[in-house]
Design an enzyme around this catalytic site. Structure first.
Site, PDB file in Angstrom:
ATOM      1  N   CYS A 250       0.830  -1.174  -0.138  1.00 19.58           N
ATOM      2  CA  CYS A 250      -0.078  -0.248  -0.170  1.00 19.58           C
ATOM      3  C   CYS A 250       1.033   1.431   0.035  1.00 19.58           C
ATOM      4  O   CYS A 250       1.398   1.622  -1.185  1.00 19.58           O
ATOM      5  CB  CYS A 250      -1.054  -0.032   1.151  1.00 19.58           C
ATOM      6  SG  CYS A 250      -2.465   0.944   0.458  1.00 19.58           S
ATOM      7  N   HIS A 334      -3.832  -5.071  -0.027  1.00 22.53           N
ATOM      8  CA  HIS A 334      -3.390  -5.712   1.414  1.00 22.53           C
ATOM      9  C   HIS A 334      -3.303  -7.208   1.379  1.00 22.53           C
ATOM     10  O   HIS A 334      -4.399  -7.908   1.791  1.00 22.53           O
ATOM     11  CB  HIS A 334      -3.908  -5.267   2.494  1.00 22.53           C
ATOM     12  CG  HIS A 334      -4.112  -3.715   2.693  1.00 22.53           C
ATOM     13  ND1 HIS A 334      -3.152  -3.468   3.461  1.00 22.53           N
ATOM     14  CD2 HIS A 334      -4.458  -2.575   2.093  1.00 22.53           C
ATOM     15  CE1 HIS A 334      -3.064  -2.007   3.744  1.00 22.53           C
ATOM     16  NE2 HIS A 334      -4.188  -1.645   2.686  1.00 22.53           N
ATOM     17  N   GLU A 336      -2.265  -9.039   3.519  1.00 22.28           N
ATOM     18  CA  GLU A 336      -2.161  -9.508   4.769  1.00 22.28           C
ATOM     19  C   GLU A 336      -3.818  -9.355   5.414  1.00 22.28           C
ATOM     20  O   GLU A 336      -3.993  -9.631   6.505  1.00 22.28           O
ATOM     21  CB  GLU A 336      -1.236  -8.560   6.038  1.00 22.28           C
ATOM     22  CG  GLU A 336      -1.982  -7.256   6.305  1.00 22.28           C
ATOM     23  CD  GLU A 336      -2.020  -6.197   5.165  1.00 22.28           C
ATOM     24  OE1 GLU A 336      -1.755  -6.352   3.991  1.00 22.28           O
ATOM     25  OE2 GLU A 336      -2.290  -4.893   5.551  1.00 22.28           O
TER      26      GLU A 336
HETATM   27  N1  LIG Z   1      -3.377   1.907   3.525  1.00 24.47           N
HETATM   28  C1  LIG Z   1      -2.398   2.541   2.805  1.00 24.47           C
HETATM   29  O1  LIG Z   1      -1.173   2.327   3.225  1.00 24.47           O
HETATM   30  C2  LIG Z   1      -2.717   3.590   2.113  1.00 24.47           C
HETATM   31  C3  LIG Z   1      -1.722   4.320   1.689  1.00 24.47           C
HETATM   32  C4  LIG Z   1      -2.045   5.968   1.283  1.00 24.47           C
HETATM   33  N2  LIG Z   1      -2.230   6.417   2.474  1.00 24.47           N
HETATM   34  C5  LIG Z   1      -3.230   6.159   0.467  1.00 24.47           C
HETATM   35  O2  LIG Z   1      -4.274   6.477   0.973  1.00 24.47           O
HETATM   36  O3  LIG Z   1      -3.105   5.768  -0.864  1.00 24.47           O
END
Ligand SMILES: NC(=O)CC[C@H](N)C(=O)O
Length: 361
Positions: A250, A334, A336
């Site tokens: 992410c 994600h 995970e």
């Molecule tokens: N869950 C995250 O790592 C989000 C990554 C980043 N803050 C976004 O909104 O794209």
């Protein structure tokens, strides 16, 4: 029903929704974003990536299974993704004052109150979401009578420095030494690594991890705009000159992309759900993934030695990148999960396999 306070949700375009409080009675401001998952509020609320955001649930009934009785295992909570609630506020349609689950220890409302986080119910979250889908995610504020507050844009700040660890912390005692760059890491990333025979060395976001002797580097998720996290990008830039395996998730995907030289941009309303389809490029394999992001890598700006690894089937945006020859990859979704589908957890195995190959060289 107890005596409930009323409060207003005011969007920056002037739209006003009136709701009723089931959390802490305090005015707050932030970015209003929606998520469409049906379950998983204990995990989502404790995900540090939601820092600065007022979270709207499109699934109408929230709170019916309470909040789990949590305890630490291996130095981290078993059910929560960090040690506190990170959302600025929660907005639901129908709050369940009654809850029931074998492992519940308290109501969602009491948990919000303990964490001093507001929660509003009786808001038409589907109508609200239609506005956010049409106009894009917006700034908003929850205002209690006599308690005015200004709009606030969390994306103009470095939120990562607020949620990252201050100290170097080691978890587990496995054979593979992984440096975890903590930009606001979710606990399940640590759990997934520990289950795969890793020792996890968690370091602050701006720590020069290149000086640590290790077998692999992990770039965590985290809140806000990746362009605000320049120090981490510089350290990752040094790491990609070498060949030590790297995996990112992410925000970690966005930081790896930026270190490679690519640009990132803000999506109209982001992806926050349990059912985002992603295609593994070069195959016809499609996976259903858990997501929570508002920014993305611009594929067109990826340098020649990198390639998109996954693409979102709904809107064709980037869902991961990999280096063409070195053992570096990252995902925008994600693997995970926590909460959400676990179909892509095998990517942690791929990372550990890269580490094993690297150690043999
Ligand atoms: N869950 C995250 O790592 C989000 C990554 C980043 N803050 C976004 O909104 O794209």
């Amino acid at each position: 029903m107890q005596n409930v306070q009323k409060a207003k949700l005011i969007l920056e375009d002037g739209t006003v929704f009136e709701g009723k409080s089931f959390g802490y009675d305090k005015s707050v401001a932030g970015e209003v974003v929606f998520y469409t998952a049906m379950t998983g509020y204990p995990e989502s609320l404790t995900d540090p990536s939601y820092t600065g955001q007022i979270l709207v649930s499109t699934y109408p009934m929230i709170g019916n299974y309470g909040v789990p009785n949590d305890r630490e295992e291996d130095g981290i909570f078993r059910h929560f993704e960090s040690d506190k609630i990170h959302v600025s506020a929660l907005i639901v349609s129908d709050y369940s004052f009654e809850y029931s689950h074998w492992n519940a220890m308290k109501s969602l409302g009491n948990w919000l109150k303990e964490n001093k986080v507001p929660g509003l119910f009786d808001i038409d979250t589907r109508a609200l979401t239609k506005i956010l889908r049409e106009k894009g995610s917006m700034l908003g504020k929850i205002v209690f009578d006599g308690n005015p507050i200004d709009f606030y844009d969390p994306n103009e700040e470095n939120l990562v420095s607020r949620v990252s660890t201050n100290d170097v912390v080691t978890y587990g005692n496995g054979d593979h030494k992984v440096v975890l760059v903590d930009c606001g890491v979710k606990n399940n990333i640590i759990r997934c690594l520990l289950r795969r025979n890793a020792t996890v060395i968690k370091v602050p976001w701006n720590y020069d991890f290149n000086q640590i002797e290790c077998d692999g580097i992990f770039l965590s998720n985290g809140p806000g705009d990746p362009a605000m996290v320049q120090e981490t990008v510089e350290n990752v830039g040094k790491a990609i000159d070498e060949v030590k395996p790297i995996m990112g998730i992410c925000l970690g995907n966005q930081l790896l992309g930026r270190a490679a030289g690519a640009d990132t941009y803000k999506l109209k309303y982001g992806h926050r759900s349990h059912n985002q389809p992603v295609l593994l490029t070069g195959t016809d394999k499609c996976y259903i993934t858990s997501q929570n992001h508002g920014f993305a890598i611009d594929d067109n700006t990826l340098p020649d030695d990198w390639e998109p690894m996954f693409v979102n089937v709904n809107d064709q945006t980037n869902e991961g990148i990999r280096h063409k020859t070195k053992p570096f990859f990252s995902t925008q979704f994600h693997p995970e999960a926590s909460s959400g589908p676990v179909d892509t957890e095998f990517l942690f195995d791929d990372f550990i396999d890269n580490i094993k190959k690297y150690k043999k060289q």
